[in-house]
Design a protein around this motif. Structure first.
Motif, PDB file in Angstrom:
ATOM      1  N   ARG A   1      -2.120  14.407  13.208  1.00 19.48           N
ATOM      2  CA  ARG A   1      -2.837  13.136  13.157  1.00 19.48           C
ATOM      3  C   ARG A   1      -3.204  12.749  14.576  1.00 19.48           C
ATOM      4  O   ARG A   1      -2.922  13.470  15.519  1.00 19.48           O
ATOM      5  N   SER A   2      -3.818  11.582  14.719  1.00 24.19           N
ATOM      6  CA  SER A   2      -4.305  11.174  16.045  1.00 24.19           C
ATOM      7  C   SER A   2      -3.179  11.003  17.055  1.00 24.19           C
ATOM      8  O   SER A   2      -3.393  11.121  18.260  1.00 24.19           O
ATOM      9  N   THR A   3      -1.954  10.727  16.568  1.00 23.95           N
ATOM     10  CA  THR A   3      -0.831  10.509  17.485  1.00 23.95           C
ATOM     11  C   THR A   3       0.354  11.435  17.207  1.00 23.95           C
ATOM     12  O   THR A   3       1.449  11.193  17.708  1.00 23.95           O
ATOM     13  N   LYS A   4       0.131  12.464  16.416  1.00 22.66           N
ATOM     14  CA  LYS A   4       1.268  13.280  15.979  1.00 22.66           C
ATOM     15  C   LYS A   4       0.894  14.754  15.941  1.00 22.66           C
ATOM     16  O   LYS A   4      -0.231  15.113  15.567  1.00 22.66           O
ATOM     17  N   ALA A   5       1.844  15.590  16.342  1.00 24.46           N
ATOM     18  CA  ALA A   5       1.680  17.051  16.237  1.00 24.46           C
ATOM     19  C   ALA A   5       2.785  17.603  15.347  1.00 24.46           C
ATOM     20  O   ALA A   5       3.903  17.080  15.325  1.00 24.46           O
ATOM     21  N   THR A   6       2.477  18.646  14.607  1.00 23.79           N
ATOM     22  CA  THR A   6       3.429  19.193  13.637  1.00 23.79           C
ATOM     23  C   THR A   6       3.181  20.688  13.448  1.00 23.79           C
ATOM     24  O   THR A   6       2.043  21.145  13.475  1.00 23.79           O
ATOM     25  N   VAL A   7       4.265  21.406  13.240  1.00 21.53           N
ATOM     26  CA  VAL A   7       4.202  22.788  12.783  1.00 21.53           C
ATOM     27  C   VAL A   7       4.777  22.834  11.377  1.00 21.53           C
ATOM     28  O   VAL A   7       5.811  22.218  11.107  1.00 21.53           O
ATOM     29  N   LYS A   8       4.085  23.531  10.486  1.00 19.77           N
ATOM     30  CA  LYS A   8       4.586  23.676   9.117  1.00 19.77           C
ATOM     31  C   LYS A   8       5.103  25.094   8.898  1.00 19.77           C
ATOM     32  O   LYS A   8       4.508  26.059   9.378  1.00 19.77           O
ATOM     33  N   MET A   9       6.204  25.182   8.176  1.00 17.55           N
ATOM     34  CA  MET A   9       6.777  26.477   7.830  1.00 17.55           C
ATOM     35  C   MET A   9       6.792  26.590   6.307  1.00 17.55           C
ATOM     36  O   MET A   9       7.603  25.950   5.632  1.00 17.55           O
ATOM     37  N   HIS A  10       5.844  27.363   5.771  1.00 19.29           N
ATOM     38  CA  HIS A  10       5.731  27.579   4.331  1.00 19.29           C
ATOM     39  C   HIS A  10       6.636  28.759   3.972  1.00 19.29           C
ATOM     40  O   HIS A  10       6.462  29.861   4.496  1.00 19.29           O
ATOM     41  N   THR A  11       7.579  28.523   3.074  1.00 20.01           N
ATOM     42  CA  THR A  11       8.632  29.515   2.829  1.00 20.01           C
ATOM     43  C   THR A  11       8.800  29.802   1.348  1.00 20.01           C
ATOM     44  O   THR A  11       8.800  28.893   0.515  1.00 20.01           O
ATOM     45  N   LEU A  12       8.950  31.082   1.034  1.00 21.98           N
ATOM     46  CA  LEU A  12       9.289  31.539  -0.303  1.00 21.98           C
ATOM     47  C   LEU A  12      10.695  32.115  -0.229  1.00 21.98           C
ATOM     48  O   LEU A  12      10.930  33.112   0.455  1.00 21.98           O
ATOM     49  N   LEU A  13      11.633  31.466  -0.919  1.00 22.04           N
ATOM     50  CA  LEU A  13      13.046  31.827  -0.825  1.00 22.04           C
ATOM     51  C   LEU A  13      13.490  32.574  -2.075  1.00 22.04           C
ATOM     52  O   LEU A  13      13.316  32.089  -3.193  1.00 22.04           O
ATOM     53  N   ASP A  14      14.038  33.777  -1.881  1.00 22.05           N
ATOM     54  CA  ASP A  14      14.633  34.527  -2.985  1.00 22.05           C
ATOM     55  C   ASP A  14      15.997  33.912  -3.277  1.00 22.05           C
ATOM     56  O   ASP A  14      16.873  33.885  -2.404  1.00 22.05           O
ATOM     57  N   LEU A  15      16.187  33.391  -4.481  1.00 19.22           N
ATOM     58  CA  LEU A  15      17.415  32.675  -4.792  1.00 19.22           C
ATOM     59  C   LEU A  15      18.619  33.596  -4.930  1.00 19.22           C
ATOM     60  O   LEU A  15      19.751  33.113  -5.003  1.00 19.22           O
ATOM     61  N   ARG A  16      18.413  34.894  -4.939  1.00 20.82           N
ATOM     62  CA  ARG A  16      19.534  35.828  -4.888  1.00 20.82           C
ATOM     63  C   ARG A  16      19.852  36.095  -3.418  1.00 20.82           C
ATOM     64  O   ARG A  16      19.211  36.914  -2.778  1.00 20.82           O
ATOM     65  N   GLY A  17      20.811  35.374  -2.898  1.00 19.66           N
ATOM     66  CA  GLY A  17      21.206  35.529  -1.510  1.00 19.66           C
ATOM     67  C   GLY A  17      20.554  34.536  -0.574  1.00 19.66           C
ATOM     68  O   GLY A  17      20.865  34.478   0.606  1.00 19.66           O
ATOM     69  N   ASN A  18      19.611  33.712  -1.107  1.00 17.35           N
ATOM     70  CA  ASN A  18      18.906  32.719  -0.284  1.00 17.35           C
ATOM     71  C   ASN A  18      18.254  33.359   0.941  1.00 17.35           C
ATOM     72  O   ASN A  18      18.427  32.897   2.073  1.00 17.35           O
ATOM     73  N   ILE A  19      17.529  34.452   0.686  1.00 17.49           N
ATOM     74  CA  ILE A  19      16.828  35.168   1.745  1.00 17.49           C
ATOM     75  C   ILE A  19      15.351  34.778   1.710  1.00 17.49           C
ATOM     76  O   ILE A  19      14.698  34.898   0.665  1.00 17.49           O
TER      77      ILE A  19
END
Length: 388
Positions: free
Chosen positions: A145-163
């Motif tokens: 936004r005009s006053t904010k910076a952000t990095v997004k981390m889009h993640t797909l998690l395998d629920l077997r082991g939370n990898i």
């Protein structure tokens, strides 16, 4: 006293160095590497993750304090703040992205037989996005936004082991649903996601790829009931319906029927409505699958607390992504070691042990065994339960 390798060197023995060198060769650059190789850079940054270093100066000071041991750590180059800063800024971050993904594939094979909350043969993924807030004046490339910076981390998690099996790092302007455009659906697998990923055309693409999804329905969903199945209301289920979308655009984007399941959560006194494209699983199993989506929220919370991805050593986009990918590599590497040691200790416990013993020469399995303590955990302690 054990006269073998340092704990850090023992840990790094689990790295597939041949794969690492292949990743380096894939993205050859002009940055000089004779005095400070890509492996030196990776090891220094991995050391910073494991010991929670706050800055490049902090990394340099700690490693130079153990100058005589650097060779035994596997670090051949001279450690200097400026050298490490230049490497993070100029060496292609895709080297470390590819290497992290190769480690993820190794970890997934090790955890493939693990069970999770729902007894299901198919692979189940939780899809979500987390944001890392940045200072706009320091990270102008990540403008959100005009006053904010952000990095997004889009993640797909395998629920077997939370990898984490898929990770995409973007600036804050990329919407969650756009991740479907770079994600290849796996036929027969389940994808659990929240309402932020509502996009009927992309859901239909997933449906045509023979993948299944489970998500929450928005309150303004327009639909027509086609068929209702009987449910056992004592389980919390309220209805199990086959529906057709009524909104002109939605019905065009997703012309097939959907499954609508309403569930009453007595613990939180909430009515939850789920949408799915699978008509074979019991309705209660669909509801239980969505509950497992909370695992990816816990994963984000855990890595933000225990990995260095909230404070960065560099300000360029390449430096930030390099740090995130090496942090993920460190997380996955510890998960691999945990499985190979066949220990019941949590990842949190192993990380705490490594933090204090990297320069010792005790075998890792002995350290874990000696410090393994049976902790009586309450059922509400989600952070520890997640990584048991």
């Amino acid at each position: 006293m054990h006269a073998g390798k340092l704990v850090f060197a023992q840990l790094m023995e689990h790295l597939p160095l041949r794969t690492f060198h292949q990743c380096v060769a894939r993205y050859s650059g002009r940055y000089p590497t004779l005095k400070f190789s890509h492996l030196d850079q990776f090891l220094c940054m991995a050391f910073a993750q494991l010991t929670y270093r706050e800055s490049l100066r902090d990394i340099e000071t700690c490693l130079r304090a153990h100058q005589a041991k650097l060779y035994h750590l596997g670090i051949r180059g001279n450690i200097a703040k400026s050298t490490l800063a230049d490497a993070n800024e100029q060496r292609d971050c895709r080297i470390y992205m590819d290497f992290a993904m190769s480690l993820i594939q190794t970890a997934r094979k090790l955890y493939a037989s693990d069970s999770f909350a729902v007894e299901l043969e198919q692979t189940v993924y939780a899809l979500d996005t987390t944001t890392i807030d940045l200072c706009l004046s320091v990270f102008p490339w990540a403008r959100f936004r005009s006053t904010k910076a952000t990095v997004k981390m889009h993640t797909l998690l395998d629920l077997r082991g939370n990898i984490p099996t898929f990770i995409h790092i973007s600036d804050g302007k990329m919407h969650e649903v756009n991740v479907f455009d770079i994600l290849t659906p796996e036929a027969g697998s389940f994808y659990i996601m929240d309402r932020g990923f509502t996009d009927f055309s992309r859901w239909y693409t997933m449906h045509q790829a023979q993948a299944f999804f489970v998500t929450r329905a928005k309150s303004n969903l327009l639909f027509r009931r086609v068929y209702s199945r009987s449910v056992d209301k004592s389980t919390g289920l309220r209805c199990d319906q086959t529906i057709a979308l009524r909104a002109p655009k939605a019905s065009k984007d997703y012309p097939q029927h959907l499954r609508r399941i309403k569930f009453y959560d007595a613990e939180h006194d909430k009515h939850l409505v789920f949408l799915a494209n699978n008509f074979d699983l019991p309705a209660l199993t669909i509801a239980q699958l969505y509950r497992c989506r909370w695992q990816v929220e816990l994963f984000f919370k855990w890595i933000k607390q225990h990995l260095r991805i909230k404070r960065f050593y560099g300000t360029t986009e390449n430096a930030v992504k390099t740090q995130i990918w090496i942090a993920i590599s460190g997380y996955v590497l510890v998960a691999i070691v945990k499985k190979r040691l066949n220990t019941e200790a949590s990842l949190y416990t192993i990380l705490q042990i490594l933090n204090l013993t990297l320069f010792e020469k005790t075998p890792i399995d002995q350290l874990v065994k000696n410090t393994e303590v049976q902790i009586t955990m309450s059922k509400n302690n989600n952070q520890l339960n997640l990584f048991n």
